[in-house]
Design a protein around this motif. Structure first.
Motif, PDB file in Angstrom:
ATOM      1  N   GLY A  56     -29.008 -50.582   7.854  1.00  0.00           N
ATOM      2  CA  GLY A  56     -29.761 -49.332   7.850  1.00  0.00           C
ATOM      3  C   GLY A  56     -31.082 -49.488   8.566  1.00  0.00           C
ATOM      4  O   GLY A  56     -31.582 -50.604   8.767  1.00  0.00           O
ATOM      5  N   TRP A  57     -31.619 -48.362   8.965  1.00  0.00           N
ATOM      6  CA  TRP A  57     -32.978 -48.292   9.516  1.00  0.00           C
ATOM      7  C   TRP A  57     -33.797 -47.371   8.618  1.00  0.00           C
ATOM      8  O   TRP A  57     -33.330 -46.282   8.225  1.00  0.00           O
ATOM      9  N   PHE A  58     -34.990 -47.811   8.341  1.00  0.00           N
ATOM     10  CA  PHE A  58     -35.954 -47.033   7.583  1.00  0.00           C
ATOM     11  C   PHE A  58     -37.255 -47.011   8.376  1.00  0.00           C
ATOM     12  O   PHE A  58     -37.437 -47.814   9.293  1.00  0.00           O
ATOM     13  N   GLU A  96     -44.508 -43.325   1.733  1.00  0.00           N
ATOM     14  CA  GLU A  96     -43.422 -44.182   1.291  1.00  0.00           C
ATOM     15  C   GLU A  96     -42.450 -44.435   2.439  1.00  0.00           C
ATOM     16  O   GLU A  96     -42.312 -43.641   3.368  1.00  0.00           O
ATOM     17  N   ARG A  97     -41.753 -45.550   2.309  1.00  0.00           N
ATOM     18  CA  ARG A  97     -40.724 -45.857   3.292  1.00  0.00           C
ATOM     19  C   ARG A  97     -39.587 -44.852   3.140  1.00  0.00           C
ATOM     20  O   ARG A  97     -39.159 -44.544   2.031  1.00  0.00           O
ATOM     21  N   GLU A  98     -39.112 -44.346   4.269  1.00  0.00           N
ATOM     22  CA  GLU A  98     -38.077 -43.324   4.216  1.00  0.00           C
ATOM     23  C   GLU A  98     -36.849 -43.733   5.009  1.00  0.00           C
ATOM     24  O   GLU A  98     -36.941 -44.449   6.020  1.00  0.00           O
ATOM     25  N   PHE A  99     -35.723 -43.230   4.566  1.00  0.00           N
ATOM     26  CA  PHE A  99     -34.449 -43.506   5.209  1.00  0.00           C
ATOM     27  C   PHE A  99     -34.359 -42.799   6.549  1.00  0.00           C
ATOM     28  O   PHE A  99     -34.789 -41.653   6.697  1.00  0.00           O
ATOM     29  N   VAL A 100     -33.768 -43.488   7.512  1.00  0.00           N
ATOM     30  CA  VAL A 100     -33.535 -42.902   8.832  1.00  0.00           C
ATOM     31  C   VAL A 100     -32.028 -42.790   9.104  1.00  0.00           C
ATOM     32  O   VAL A 100     -31.517 -41.706   9.375  1.00  0.00           O
ATOM     33  N   VAL A 101     -31.335 -43.924   9.034  1.00  0.00           N
ATOM     34  CA  VAL A 101     -29.911 -43.927   9.383  1.00  0.00           C
ATOM     35  C   VAL A 101     -29.264 -45.181   8.829  1.00  0.00           C
ATOM     36  O   VAL A 101     -29.929 -46.196   8.644  1.00  0.00           O
ATOM     37  N   ALA A 102     -27.955 -45.088   8.561  1.00  0.00           N
ATOM     38  CA  ALA A 102     -27.203 -46.248   8.098  1.00  0.00           C
ATOM     39  C   ALA A 102     -25.829 -46.268   8.754  1.00  0.00           C
ATOM     40  O   ALA A 102     -25.318 -45.222   9.178  1.00  0.00           O
ATOM     41  N   ILE A 103     -25.259 -47.467   8.824  1.00  0.00           N
ATOM     42  CA  ILE A 103     -23.938 -47.627   9.428  1.00  0.00           C
ATOM     43  C   ILE A 103     -23.109 -48.558   8.555  1.00  0.00           C
ATOM     44  O   ILE A 103     -23.616 -49.538   8.007  1.00  0.00           O
ATOM     45  N   SER A 104     -21.829 -48.225   8.441  1.00  0.00           N
ATOM     46  CA  SER A 104     -20.929 -49.023   7.616  1.00  0.00           C
ATOM     47  C   SER A 104     -20.600 -50.346   8.273  1.00  0.00           C
ATOM     48  O   SER A 104     -20.949 -50.603   9.430  1.00  0.00           O
ATOM     49  N   ARG A 105     -19.894 -51.193   7.551  1.00  0.00           N
ATOM     50  CA  ARG A 105     -19.543 -52.512   8.075  1.00  0.00           C
ATOM     51  C   ARG A 105     -18.712 -52.421   9.354  1.00  0.00           C
ATOM     52  O   ARG A 105     -18.917 -53.169  10.297  1.00  0.00           O
ATOM     53  N   VAL A 111     -43.708 -47.510  11.452  1.00  0.00           N
ATOM     54  CA  VAL A 111     -43.108 -48.831  11.544  1.00  0.00           C
ATOM     55  C   VAL A 111     -41.646 -48.685  11.144  1.00  0.00           C
ATOM     56  O   VAL A 111     -41.348 -48.126  10.084  1.00  0.00           O
ATOM     57  N   TYR A 112     -40.773 -49.176  11.990  1.00  0.00           N
ATOM     58  CA  TYR A 112     -39.338 -49.060  11.755  1.00  0.00           C
ATOM     59  C   TYR A 112     -38.806 -50.392  11.240  1.00  0.00           C
ATOM     60  O   TYR A 112     -39.042 -51.443  11.859  1.00  0.00           O
ATOM     61  N   TYR A 113     -38.082 -50.308  10.130  1.00  0.00           N
ATOM     62  CA  TYR A 113     -37.544 -51.496   9.479  1.00  0.00           C
ATOM     63  C   TYR A 113     -36.020 -51.473   9.512  1.00  0.00           C
ATOM     64  O   TYR A 113     -35.397 -50.442   9.252  1.00  0.00           O
ATOM     65  N   CYS A 114     -35.458 -52.619   9.752  1.00  0.00           N
ATOM     66  CA  CYS A 114     -34.028 -52.837   9.671  1.00  0.00           C
ATOM     67  C   CYS A 114     -33.718 -53.437   8.292  1.00  0.00           C
ATOM     68  O   CYS A 114     -34.513 -54.227   7.774  1.00  0.00           O
ATOM     69  N   ALA A 115     -32.568 -53.061   7.738  1.00  0.00           N
ATOM     70  CA  ALA A 115     -32.196 -53.566   6.422  1.00  0.00           C
ATOM     71  C   ALA A 115     -30.707 -53.838   6.356  1.00  0.00           C
ATOM     72  O   ALA A 115     -29.922 -53.165   7.041  1.00  0.00           O
ATOM     73  N   ALA A 116     -30.329 -54.778   5.519  1.00  0.00           N
ATOM     74  CA  ALA A 116     -28.918 -55.131   5.309  1.00  0.00           C
ATOM     75  C   ALA A 116     -28.591 -55.051   3.826  1.00  0.00           C
ATOM     76  O   ALA A 116     -29.385 -55.475   2.977  1.00  0.00           O
ATOM     77  N   GLY A 117     -27.410 -54.508   3.525  1.00  0.00           N
ATOM     78  CA  GLY A 117     -26.987 -54.380   2.144  1.00  0.00           C
ATOM     79  C   GLY A 117     -25.537 -54.751   1.978  1.00  0.00           C
ATOM     80  O   GLY A 117     -24.760 -54.724   2.934  1.00  0.00           O
ATOM     81  N   SER A 118     -25.168 -55.060   0.745  1.00  0.00           N
ATOM     82  CA  SER A 118     -23.796 -55.498   0.476  1.00  0.00           C
ATOM     83  C   SER A 118     -22.940 -54.406  -0.131  1.00  0.00           C
ATOM     84  O   SER A 118     -21.756 -54.632  -0.412  1.00  0.00           O
ATOM     85  N   GLY A 119     -23.507 -53.214  -0.316  1.00  0.00           N
ATOM     86  CA  GLY A 119     -22.739 -52.118  -0.879  1.00  0.00           C
ATOM     87  C   GLY A 119     -22.151 -51.232   0.194  1.00  0.00           C
ATOM     88  O   GLY A 119     -21.670 -51.704   1.217  1.00  0.00           O
ATOM     89  N   THR A 120     -22.219 -49.932  -0.053  1.00  0.00           N
ATOM     90  CA  THR A 120     -21.734 -48.967   0.929  1.00  0.00           C
ATOM     91  C   THR A 120     -22.909 -48.418   1.729  1.00  0.00           C
ATOM     92  O   THR A 120     -24.058 -48.515   1.291  1.00  0.00           O
ATOM     93  N   ALA A 121     -22.617 -47.849   2.863  1.00  0.00           N
ATOM     94  CA  ALA A 121     -23.674 -47.255   3.684  1.00  0.00           C
ATOM     95  C   ALA A 121     -24.309 -46.112   2.901  1.00  0.00           C
ATOM     96  O   ALA A 121     -23.637 -45.189   2.451  1.00  0.00           O
ATOM     97  N   THR A 122     -25.612 -46.194   2.750  1.00  0.00           N
ATOM     98  CA  THR A 122     -26.304 -45.253   1.892  1.00  0.00           C
ATOM     99  C   THR A 122     -27.741 -45.078   2.341  1.00  0.00           C
ATOM    100  O   THR A 122     -28.293 -45.928   3.043  1.00  0.00           O
TER     101      THR A 122
END
Length: 123
Positions: free
Chosen positions: A35-37, A44-53, A93-104
């Motif tokens: 995801g990108w935030f 506060e940090r806000e959601f921008v976009v996410a992509i599935s595995r 400031v744009y942050y990249c993030a990684a998660g182990s669940g579903t794209a959210t």
């Protein structure tokens, strides 16, 4: 443990474009949703976009639909954010993030974060 390093930020005029990159290492890239935030000073940090595995599912914040595009390259272990038609309100400031669940869009679902890259849009 996944390490994420963002790049590609900078100063751009309104209406311009940027491509942000986020290189992942230390883990199995294909195992993570990405995801990108973004975060503006004092906000506060806000959601921008996410992509599935697999890359087959993408979710976008309403404010960026039609202008931002996320993609991922499993061979390069990199996720990209193409930003077009930039607006001054995209400055953050744009942050990249990684998660182990579903794209959210839920920030708590992401386990690993990069240090961020600054995007500044001048009017």
């Amino acid at each position: 443990q996944v390490q994420l390093v963002e790049s590609g930020g900078g100063l751009v005029q309104a209406g311009g474009s940027l491509r942000l990159s986020c290189a992942a290492s230390g883990g199995t890239f294909s195992s993570y949703v990405m995801g990108w935030f973004r975060q503006c000073p004092g906000k506060e940090r806000e959601f921008v976009v996410a992509i599935s595995r697999s890359g087959g599912r993408r979710i976008y914040a309403d404010s960026v639909k039609g202008r931002f595009t996320i993609s991922r390259d499993t061979v390069q272990s990199t996720v990209y954010l193409q930003i077009n038609s930039l607006k001054p309100e995209d400055t953050a400031v744009y942050y990249c993030a990684a998660g182990s669940g579903t794209a959210t869009s839920t920030i708590r679902a992401y386990d690993f974060w990069g240090q961020g890259t600054q995007v500044t849009v001048s009017s």
